[in-house]
Motif scaffolding. Structure first.
Motif, PDB file in Angstrom:
ATOM      1  N   ALA C 138       1.591  19.980 -18.470  1.00  0.00           N
ATOM      2  CA  ALA C 138       1.677  19.803 -17.019  1.00  0.00           C
ATOM      3  C   ALA C 138       0.910  18.550 -16.608  1.00  0.00           C
ATOM      4  O   ALA C 138       0.068  18.058 -17.353  1.00  0.00           O
ATOM      5  N   PRO C 139       1.232  18.027 -15.415  1.00  0.00           N
ATOM      6  CA  PRO C 139       0.469  16.866 -14.933  1.00  0.00           C
ATOM      7  C   PRO C 139      -1.020  17.196 -14.850  1.00  0.00           C
ATOM      8  O   PRO C 139      -1.388  18.342 -14.556  1.00  0.00           O
ATOM      9  N   VAL C 140      -1.853  16.198 -15.074  1.00  0.00           N
ATOM     10  CA  VAL C 140      -3.302  16.402 -15.003  1.00  0.00           C
ATOM     11  C   VAL C 140      -3.811  16.033 -13.620  1.00  0.00           C
ATOM     12  O   VAL C 140      -3.166  15.281 -12.883  1.00  0.00           O
ATOM     13  N   GLY C 141      -4.972  16.594 -13.280  1.00  0.00           N
ATOM     14  CA  GLY C 141      -5.673  16.127 -12.095  1.00  0.00           C
ATOM     15  C   GLY C 141      -6.294  14.767 -12.397  1.00  0.00           C
ATOM     16  O   GLY C 141      -6.560  14.441 -13.559  1.00  0.00           O
ATOM     17  N   LEU C 142      -6.493  13.961 -11.356  1.00  0.00           N
ATOM     18  CA  LEU C 142      -7.079  12.636 -11.572  1.00  0.00           C
ATOM     19  C   LEU C 142      -8.255  12.445 -10.638  1.00  0.00           C
ATOM     20  O   LEU C 142      -8.131  12.601  -9.421  1.00  0.00           O
ATOM     21  N   LEU C 143      -9.391  12.097 -11.245  1.00  0.00           N
ATOM     22  CA  LEU C 143     -10.525  11.627 -10.455  1.00  0.00           C
ATOM     23  C   LEU C 143     -10.607  10.129 -10.661  1.00  0.00           C
ATOM     24  O   LEU C 143     -10.862   9.660 -11.776  1.00  0.00           O
ATOM     25  N   LEU C 144     -10.352   9.394  -9.580  1.00  0.00           N
ATOM     26  CA  LEU C 144     -10.374   7.932  -9.668  1.00  0.00           C
ATOM     27  C   LEU C 144     -11.518   7.410  -8.809  1.00  0.00           C
ATOM     28  O   LEU C 144     -11.472   7.510  -7.578  1.00  0.00           O
ATOM     29  N   VAL C 145     -12.553   6.877  -9.462  1.00  0.00           N
ATOM     30  CA  VAL C 145     -13.655   6.255  -8.731  1.00  0.00           C
ATOM     31  C   VAL C 145     -13.401   4.753  -8.748  1.00  0.00           C
ATOM     32  O   VAL C 145     -13.422   4.129  -9.813  1.00  0.00           O
ATOM     33  N   ASP C 146     -13.159   4.195  -7.572  1.00  0.00           N
ATOM     34  CA  ASP C 146     -12.585   2.849  -7.524  1.00  0.00           C
ATOM     35  C   ASP C 146     -12.694   2.324  -6.098  1.00  0.00           C
ATOM     36  O   ASP C 146     -12.634   3.095  -5.143  1.00  0.00           O
ATOM     37  N   ALA C 147     -12.827   1.005  -5.943  1.00  0.00           N
ATOM     38  CA  ALA C 147     -12.776   0.415  -4.604  1.00  0.00           C
ATOM     39  C   ALA C 147     -11.349   0.356  -4.068  1.00  0.00           C
ATOM     40  O   ALA C 147     -11.144   0.193  -2.868  1.00  0.00           O
ATOM     41  N   HIS C 148     -10.379   0.434  -4.965  1.00  0.00           N
ATOM     42  CA  HIS C 148      -8.964   0.294  -4.585  1.00  0.00           C
ATOM     43  C   HIS C 148      -8.184   1.483  -5.124  1.00  0.00           C
ATOM     44  O   HIS C 148      -8.512   2.026  -6.166  1.00  0.00           O
ATOM     45  N   HIS C 149      -7.099   1.828  -4.459  1.00  0.00           N
ATOM     46  CA  HIS C 149      -6.374   3.028  -4.898  1.00  0.00           C
ATOM     47  C   HIS C 149      -5.375   2.734  -5.998  1.00  0.00           C
ATOM     48  O   HIS C 149      -4.931   3.634  -6.691  1.00  0.00           O
ATOM     49  N   ASP C 150      -4.954   1.496  -6.173  1.00  0.00           N
ATOM     50  CA  ASP C 150      -4.055   1.106  -7.262  1.00  0.00           C
ATOM     51  C   ASP C 150      -2.727   1.841  -7.211  1.00  0.00           C
ATOM     52  O   ASP C 150      -2.088   2.039  -8.258  1.00  0.00           O
ATOM     53  N   ALA C 151      -2.312   2.188  -6.004  1.00  0.00           N
ATOM     54  CA  ALA C 151      -1.045   2.897  -5.861  1.00  0.00           C
ATOM     55  C   ALA C 151      -0.047   2.087  -5.033  1.00  0.00           C
ATOM     56  O   ALA C 151       0.857   2.634  -4.407  1.00  0.00           O
ATOM     57  N   TRP C 152      -0.250   0.772  -5.004  1.00  0.00           N
ATOM     58  CA  TRP C 152       0.764  -0.070  -4.378  1.00  0.00           C
ATOM     59  C   TRP C 152       2.049   0.008  -5.212  1.00  0.00           C
ATOM     60  O   TRP C 152       2.011   0.381  -6.396  1.00  0.00           O
ATOM     61  N   ASP C 153       3.148  -0.371  -4.585  1.00  0.00           N
ATOM     62  CA  ASP C 153       4.404  -0.216  -5.324  1.00  0.00           C
ATOM     63  C   ASP C 153       4.660  -1.393  -6.263  1.00  0.00           C
ATOM     64  O   ASP C 153       5.168  -1.220  -7.369  1.00  0.00           O
ATOM     65  N   ASP C 154       4.307  -2.570  -5.815  1.00  0.00           N
ATOM     66  CA  ASP C 154       4.512  -3.722  -6.699  1.00  0.00           C
ATOM     67  C   ASP C 154       3.658  -4.890  -6.225  1.00  0.00           C
ATOM     68  O   ASP C 154       3.164  -4.901  -5.080  1.00  0.00           O
ATOM     69  N   PHE C 155       3.457  -5.850  -7.095  1.00  0.00           N
ATOM     70  CA  PHE C 155       2.906  -7.163  -6.730  1.00  0.00           C
ATOM     71  C   PHE C 155       3.932  -8.202  -7.165  1.00  0.00           C
ATOM     72  O   PHE C 155       4.350  -8.177  -8.342  1.00  0.00           O
ATOM     73  N   TYR C 156       4.317  -9.071  -6.222  1.00  0.00           N
ATOM     74  CA  TYR C 156       5.369 -10.086  -6.471  1.00  0.00           C
ATOM     75  C   TYR C 156       6.563  -9.472  -7.182  1.00  0.00           C
ATOM     76  O   TYR C 156       7.114 -10.068  -8.121  1.00  0.00           O
ATOM     77  N   GLY C 157       6.900  -8.266  -6.808  1.00  0.00           N
ATOM     78  CA  GLY C 157       8.084  -7.635  -7.391  1.00  0.00           C
ATOM     79  C   GLY C 157       7.858  -6.981  -8.732  1.00  0.00           C
ATOM     80  O   GLY C 157       8.748  -6.328  -9.271  1.00  0.00           O
ATOM     81  N   GLU C 158       6.643  -7.120  -9.287  1.00  0.00           N
ATOM     82  CA  GLU C 158       6.384  -6.545 -10.608  1.00  0.00           C
ATOM     83  C   GLU C 158       5.786  -5.144 -10.449  1.00  0.00           C
ATOM     84  O   GLU C 158       4.874  -4.935  -9.655  1.00  0.00           O
TER      85      GLU C 158
END
Lengths: 319, 319, 319, 319, 319, 319
Positions: C138-158
């Motif tokens: 099953a999917p795991v829980g995630l603890l992300l300690v970070d200044a940014h969420h890193d869940a943008w969809d793309d950068f310059y289309g990538e």
């Protein structure tokens, strides 16, 4: 070129002009000084990174910013104490016992004349020499602000290192454990008994960094003063008591240490203790690219001198 | 992760992947290796700047660029010699004689099995240990490429330092002065007889840096080879023989030293000499911000191994 | 040279001796280890400053200070877990998907044998690979300690970068948003909805850095534990969650982050969570001249291992 | 603030004032410029150390020292060529083929209008894009000054890297091997055939660094000019052709390279060749603490422009 | 601590012990010294990078390696000349004319007593002050070793800068153009007449760096000696005459300069000229991370003193 | 290359691409901008360490991380204000009054058109020029966040330095003491009256750093707002108000300063004050090896612009 016998004033001469003595004080070992800066450029006692031999020069360079008057304590420490920069003792690289001899030979006569030394290290092994130089008829109390207790018995079978000097000092009867306290312990340990041994085996009290962080500073200071009591006390300050993010230029980077201002407040809060000597050790300039570590060390020495000056003023003016 | 028993190939695995062994060689002290890299992380013999204890790690890091084949000498040194990285000896900080013991205890058994060590220093005082480890029934010839002769009698009364080891080696009968030569002397001196003493008192030949600069390299090489003759020879290379502008990461910056390429050509020109050991010493990473000093040291060690490989090939194939 | 199968002890061998493995642990991928350090030297996913490929080596170098016992949690993590240093996966520079493949191919078999990996990054894009390697039924829980969420969809289309991996992980069903939380968000944003989108669109909870600063740590920890619940959880720690003044060696310097000690306390406070994997990412040694960033990362990994060890001990001894 | 359309003059405005364009030239992509500086901030093709993406900015910063007139060649290159700084192409980190597309899309139209680009790299993989952008009806000659030939077939199975672009360029018919020469080869090799393959397999001539060092520069230049002949030629200059002691800020430090002045003389000696494009690549600012590498790169670009200007003058004034 | 009145000997006291005076000389302005080191910590004349105010301290630090005897010239300069370190003049930051006044006021009286000053700069604008301090009844000859002639008329309308001092010195009648020569000119220029103006307009001879590189050093020296003749001469040495790859710590990095050893040989070759003063200028420590620039400057000053000592010896012993 | 007239978006173009303008804003001095970034690259007023002339470039480089939206204040400052980067004024090195003239001549016309300047220093002496440029019919209030009050009368008799500009501004009637406050005073002093003089002699209020540390931020902000009142106010931020351990790249390292986040909160808390200009000064890149000082300065400027944008929004929408 300044050839004055007092502190140069940056309002009339730029700070970087001339040879970098501590706080631009005159160079002299005159015995009527009540306090004297003494460099101990030795790092042979380090078990890891060397370079502490360049610590005194770096602290002096940083100290050029120090001016005459300390507003936090309302005192002019250099003036009150007739403070001078006594230069460096003849520490010999690679030979720790010769450093001990040099410290004792050069500084003990000054101490006997009433000079209180403020040693700039050098690695922490030098403190054994400092204690020998200031020793009294009786063992002194010790205030050790440090991430490590430095009371291990040996490293690789060797008895004289920056991690073992405190045990040697106890064995030599230089330090009275009942009037001693280590403040700032933290980091990973070799052993479950690494800290408790201090109290159980050696009779020395300690406060971990966490204990200091988790209570009001006044309570910490109260406990330190209580432990030190009214007798002669040596104050040894290892810059690694400060968090490495704030003072990276040292040998052992244990996360979770003090803040820079916390350290100034701690020293200032000790006015009244009867200090017979001080040191600031373990500054490693090669790991201090932005000079903040040496700068903090210089400020700590300034507060030490200020506290000493206050004590001298209170003695001469008991009212 | 590579767990191979041979040199990793950067065409199939990036250079920075994994633990930095010399030239990405396997880590082993197997006694069928004909040559072995041995780190000696000790700097207690330094009279000035410490930090040579980090030299072996820095040279290994720089050596990751070294590939299989040496086109200048048409040889694959690592393959020919079955070379491994034997890691570091247990040098103990602050205690030079323990470093000597560790070198002898760990490396002498390897030498007796036929392994030729290439030591990565460390300060130059270590070379006394290196010579003890490779010593033969008779004293060896010594090729010392260095800005300084290191044959002073003492510093501040101390007999074992990086400036006195050669005199000790002579006294111990480890080195045959009649088959020894110092190449690269330059810089200011303590005394008019500082250099001439070498020949007059100790019987060792020398070439100043100026003499090397002012004649064709072939003539220099001829003179060195003539002096060394056909017997067992130890080759000690102090990185301060190179000009400090080209190799700043060392302790004593004497202007007027060799060029990087000059040094490679010099080593290459010594194919045929019967070397029983090598060292590359006095690399101080803290003073080498752009890594060129460690990089040059790694290349020098590579040429040493190449020359050794050629000699072994010529022995096995005398045609 | 140490060839032991356990952690080297700095009381008997100097810290800098030998090859820098994590905390001086033995190098091995043996499958009976309960935890293993794995380096992922890849930075191709960075949208700004590269150099994270040298992160694992820098963190290992800094980790040499780590000793056997953690007094804050009263545990010997390395011993309890039989921890080893498994070296680096074969990340290929310039080709992110090959890094993903290497992580999965090399680490998944270890995970299946019961090894919990502690990954040393590398840029944050690698975490997608880490999640693939530890994935469960099953999917795991995630603890992300970070200044940014890193869940943008793309950068310059990538679609695959260090700013988009979390969205990919959600799309791949690796992470359960309902058991996930991002802690430490701060800095300027591209858009008003940059943060709220996390909750509204992706179903992930978050705490800004300001929210953490403005409440007691216990409340923060309670909220995190509540969110993670009792299921399998991956803990990803981006060093840029710490304020850049205290941890400059990273790619995105957002003022207002955590203090070093705050971070240690946060990790320690998570004892009891069922972690199946950890990473510490975005350490850039070229921007870390005083090594404090790598040092902090090493300490964070030590606390992660300590927390894991406690959980294992509590499992085996439920009393 | 300068808003001029010509080079700012340091006699009237300090060098550090304003935005650092190449040689303080105006920023513009106007198509009537005969030459244009184009930055290519990409390093995804590097197999080892990244950071070349910051090369264009560092070279521009260093170039602020460049003045109007070149006394060695008696020419005002910027004025003659109407040179501008065209800024950077939109290289996308982590995606080499997008860099290739950006170079071609942004620069090819300029080339078609008669602009000769001087590319500032970036890693050497970018040169494939440069060649595509300047390609002609027929393959161009290539002068490659470099320590490495960059004509390996792959690294870890990958075909597009800074070590393989030349082979790709040959396969794409962009380069005419019969009019191409590699100058400066040196260092250890993967294989005995590493260099000879160039001639035997690919039909490209080469000169090792040793061959250049061991003969008069005029002979070297003569041989280069002979090889290049009178056709269209691209000149690619890898800064690692210079000895790492003199230009440390690059990825592969091979001892034995060129001297800084040797390189200037070499470029100056090529006046008359019909160049259709230039690049200066592999400057890594993070490894260039004293800026000498970027500074040398800027000077090389200045000499390239000067040689181009001379050729244009001779064309317009055939007398 | 040393309180000797002569140079400290590194054989008995470590080099880093105590305050860093030039070559460990005693600090004094006693007027019976024949030569004296004088620091001029001023950089207000710089048109680009400041920081030369820290040059004197950096050169002194580097000079600690200098020993008693110069084997290349067979002389003990410090002893012959009774040389001391006279400290710094009271240069005032931001106010060039006050620096001029300080130099003249503090140094002129020494000169009148027969002391020959060796000034450590400081930016090159200071040389106008140096010339005023050593001025004689008649203008002196000037030997200027420099990449730039510093005889422009103004920068942004300002007449007193490090690029214009030579024109001012000529206007003030301090320098005799007919006995003056500039050696080492190179780099890009503002104008076709930038160099020729020197001869045509000002009557000063010059040798470009290329001219020095392209002929035997003896011929160069012959030409310099011929030009200077037998009269009083000031020798001003700008460290930027050396190639920036070998001496990066300066303000203007022009590729193609001298080699470090070339510079020592040049100074040594001037024995016999009647020098009345020297300076070594434009050392910028902030741009000198490996200290090679300051180190070279210290060695140049040592050779200057040696040449002066020889001249004094020859005067006193005309045989 | 971007040639847009608005802020570049890092989601579509990498942050390092192109010329480093503040926050990737367009370069323009168009007078319909409500706010404009203006660099003042001058450091001639520094009494100690120079290099502030490179401050504007370093702050711009760090500012590349700044995105469109400020979540802490819920505002898009650049968009609201039509903000541009107006480049640098023509500060002339070594001539402070010419910097003053340049600031006034270039910026006053913009101010008169309604542009609010945000100056990037430069040393603090420049603030006198900033105040002249924004001066109104009546003296402005001054908020000075600084470790030092800069209201000394002279240094070495000189009246215009970074330690005396505030007294000059008062004398010129530019600042209304009754609406002015200095926040952050700390460090050792020349004199017992150093601080009290501010109030007693000059009529300016002050808060020491200790006073700020020892009370809730809201109380501090309330007191500041009360003092500033509703009139025109200039906000001058000296980066040395922050503790040197967190912002080392400045000239005077006084221990005990603010935390980075404390400073952001302080600026944010001033929304509503009627600011007519801002500056951020005393950033010295040469002492900022990890860029955290410039980074913090960029973030402070961002918060200043955000507060200004809020005030403009509230003016246009008084509801």
């Amino acid at each position: 070129m300044h050839e004055s016998d007092k502190q140069a004033d940056t309002r009339s001469s730029p700070r970087y002009n001339g040879f970098p003595t501590f706080a631009r004080l005159p160079v002299s070992r005159r015995t009527d000084a009540q306090a004297m800066i003494i460099g101990v450029p030795s790092d042979v006692g380090s078990t890891d990174r060397p370079g502490g031999r360049f610590g005194p020069a770096a602290i002096r360079q940083a100290s050029l910013i120090l001016r005459q008057y300390n507003p936090a304590l309302d005192v002019r420490p250099f003036e009150v104490l007739g403070c001078t920069d006594g230069g460096d003792v003849e520490a010999i690289p690679g030979f720790l016992h010769r450093t001990y001899e040099a410290v004792e030979q050069e500084v003990r006569p000054l101490v006997e004349k009433g000079v209180t030394p403020v040693f700039l290290g050098g690695d922490h092994a030098c403190t054994l020499g400092h204690l020998r130089a200031v020793r009294d008829h009786a063992p002194v109390g010790l205030l050790l602000v440090d991430a490590h207790h430095d009371a291990w018995d040996d490293f690789y079978g060797e008895k004289y290192t920056h991690g073992t000097w405190l045990r040697r000092a106890l064995e030599e009867g230089l330090v009275d454990p009942a009037r001693s306290i280590v403040v700032g312990l933290r980091g990973s340990l070799y052993d479950e008994r690494d800290w408790t041994m201090l109290h159980e085996e050696l009779g020395i009290e300690y406060l971990t960094a966490d204990e200091v962080h988790d209570q009001p500073l006044d309570a910490v200071l109260e406990r330190i003063r209580l432990r030190l009591g009214g007798g002669s006390t040596f104050f040894s300050f290892d810059i690694d008591s400060v968090d490495p993010s704030f003072a990276p230029g040292t040998g052992a980077l244990e996360v979770g240490g003090f803040f820079p201002r916390q350290v100034l407040l701690m020293v200032r809060g000790l006015a009244g203790v009867r200090f017979v000597g001080f040191d600031v050790v373990e500054v490693l300039p090669a790991l201090d690219p932005s000079f903040v570590t040496a700068n903090l060390a210089a400020h700590v020495a300034f507060e030490m001198l200020s506290v000493l000056a206050l004590e001298r003023l209170s003695r001469s003016d008991p009212a």
